[in-house]
Write a protein that holds these residues in place. Sequence first.
Motif, PDB file in Angstrom:
ATOM      1  N   GLN A 108     -42.708 -64.035-103.645  1.00 31.70           N
ATOM      2  CA  GLN A 108     -41.240 -63.982-103.682  1.00 31.70           C
ATOM      3  C   GLN A 108     -40.734 -63.880-105.117  1.00 31.70           C
ATOM      4  OE1 GLN A 108     -38.735 -63.836-101.224  1.00 31.70           O
ATOM      5  NE2 GLN A 108     -37.589 -63.414-103.074  1.00 31.70           N
ATOM      6  N   CYS A 109     -41.431 -64.520-106.042  1.00 34.57           N
ATOM      7  CA  CYS A 109     -41.018 -64.499-107.452  1.00 34.57           C
ATOM      8  C   CYS A 109     -41.174 -63.110-108.083  1.00 34.57           C
ATOM      9  CB  CYS A 109     -41.814 -65.518-108.260  1.00 34.57           C
ATOM     10  SG  CYS A 109     -41.346 -67.228-107.900  1.00 34.57           S
ATOM     11  N   GLU A 110     -41.830 -62.205-107.378  1.00 36.20           N
ATOM     12  CA  GLU A 110     -42.012 -60.848-107.892  1.00 36.20           C
ATOM     13  C   GLU A 110     -40.908 -59.894-107.428  1.00 36.20           C
ATOM     14  OE1 GLU A 110     -46.851 -60.914-108.386  1.00 36.20           O
ATOM     15  OE2 GLU A 110     -45.990 -59.615-106.870  1.00 36.20           O
ATOM     16  N   THR A 111     -39.870 -60.425-106.807  1.00 42.37           N
ATOM     17  CA  THR A 111     -38.766 -59.587-106.351  1.00 42.37           C
ATOM     18  C   THR A 111     -37.438 -60.240-106.700  1.00 42.37           C
ATOM     19  OG1 THR A 111     -37.738 -58.531-104.432  1.00 42.37           O
ATOM     20  CG2 THR A 111     -38.869 -60.604-104.037  1.00 42.37           C
ATOM     21  N   PHE A 112     -36.395 -59.435-106.819  1.00 39.63           N
ATOM     22  CA  PHE A 112     -35.057 -59.957-107.071  1.00 39.63           C
ATOM     23  C   PHE A 112     -34.327 -60.305-105.774  1.00 39.63           C
ATOM     24  CE2 PHE A 112     -35.430 -57.583-111.163  1.00 39.63           C
ATOM     25  CZ  PHE A 112     -35.231 -58.666-112.001  1.00 39.63           C
ATOM     26  N   GLU A 113     -34.900 -59.954-104.625  1.00 38.73           N
ATOM     27  CA  GLU A 113     -34.217 -60.127-103.350  1.00 38.73           C
ATOM     28  C   GLU A 113     -34.821 -61.283-102.561  1.00 38.73           C
ATOM     29  OE1 GLU A 113     -33.584 -56.463-101.134  1.00 38.73           O
ATOM     30  OE2 GLU A 113     -34.118 -55.357-102.950  1.00 38.73           O
ATOM     31  N   PRO A 114     -34.081 -62.400-102.433  1.00 37.56           N
ATOM     32  CA  PRO A 114     -34.602 -63.530-101.653  1.00 37.56           C
ATOM     33  C   PRO A 114     -34.929 -63.099-100.221  1.00 37.56           C
ATOM     34  CG  PRO A 114     -32.623 -64.173-102.853  1.00 37.56           C
ATOM     35  CD  PRO A 114     -32.766 -62.680-103.007  1.00 37.56           C
ATOM     36  N   GLY A 115     -36.065 -63.562 -99.736  1.00 37.06           N
ATOM     37  CA  GLY A 115     -36.479 -63.246 -98.369  1.00 37.06           C
ATOM     38  C   GLY A 115     -37.079 -61.865 -98.219  1.00 37.06           C
ATOM     39  N   ASN A 116     -37.340 -61.196 -99.321  1.00 45.26           N
ATOM     40  CA  ASN A 116     -37.850 -59.822 -99.251  1.00 45.26           C
ATOM     41  C   ASN A 116     -39.219 -59.710 -99.921  1.00 45.26           C
ATOM     42  OD1 ASN A 116     -37.583 -57.184 -98.391  1.00 45.26           O
ATOM     43  ND2 ASN A 116     -36.653 -56.504-100.297  1.00 45.26           N
ATOM     44  N   LEU A 117     -40.025 -60.758 -99.782  1.00 43.95           N
ATOM     45  CA  LEU A 117     -41.356 -60.697-100.389  1.00 43.95           C
ATOM     46  C   LEU A 117     -42.217 -59.673 -99.658  1.00 43.95           C
ATOM     47  CD1 LEU A 117     -43.874 -62.279 -98.703  1.00 43.95           C
ATOM     48  CD2 LEU A 117     -42.373 -64.176 -99.163  1.00 43.95           C
ATOM     49  N   ILE A 118     -43.194 -59.168-100.355  1.00 37.41           N
ATOM     50  CA  ILE A 118     -44.095 -58.168 -99.770  1.00 37.41           C
ATOM     51  C   ILE A 118     -45.305 -58.908 -99.202  1.00 37.41           C
ATOM     52  CG2 ILE A 118     -45.507 -56.136-100.246  1.00 37.41           C
ATOM     53  CD1 ILE A 118     -43.456 -55.564-102.551  1.00 37.41           C
ATOM     54  N   LYS A 119     -45.448 -58.858 -97.878  1.00 37.45           N
ATOM     55  CA  LYS A 119     -46.498 -59.608 -97.191  1.00 37.45           C
ATOM     56  C   LYS A 119     -47.885 -59.281 -97.741  1.00 37.45           C
ATOM     57  CE  LYS A 119     -48.543 -60.439 -92.678  1.00 37.45           C
ATOM     58  NZ  LYS A 119     -48.566 -60.080 -91.274  1.00 37.45           N
ATOM     59  N   SER A 120     -48.151 -58.003 -97.974  1.00 36.92           N
ATOM     60  CA  SER A 120     -49.477 -57.626 -98.478  1.00 36.92           C
ATOM     61  C   SER A 120     -49.742 -58.244 -99.847  1.00 36.92           C
ATOM     62  CB  SER A 120     -49.629 -56.106 -98.534  1.00 36.92           C
ATOM     63  OG  SER A 120     -48.662 -55.541 -99.402  1.00 36.92           O
TER      64      SER A 120
END
Length: 131
Positions: A108-120
Amino acid sequence: LLAISCDPMYSLKAYAEKEGYKFSLLADFWPHGEVAKNVLITSGKFGVALKNDSQHTWYPAYTLPKERFKSSVGAGDSFVAGFTMSLDVDPEALGRAVRFGMACAAAQCETFEPGNLIKSRALEIFESGKV
């Protein structure tokens, strides 16, 4: 957020009525300790502590390269989601659930959008085992 009080249920009832709460409050007063069997303390970039009757374990956080870090917004929620999902799969594997929750928080810390983490990416971090 879950808060567990060790006040008697009658005290909690009076408190809830005074505050106008329409939901139940959880008391771990009697029998003592029957609700809170496992306690997790999350400490962001420092890691997570797990405490129960049989263990007291510190899990250091996964380290992200500085250039991959975007924002910590949503990391706590992502930890809870990953932890809960992993625990649902194997209720006996607390350590695995903590590490998977931490991997989800790191992703999650690798994105600016909460709840939009990349599962892979969460799986990649988890499987790398690198902290």
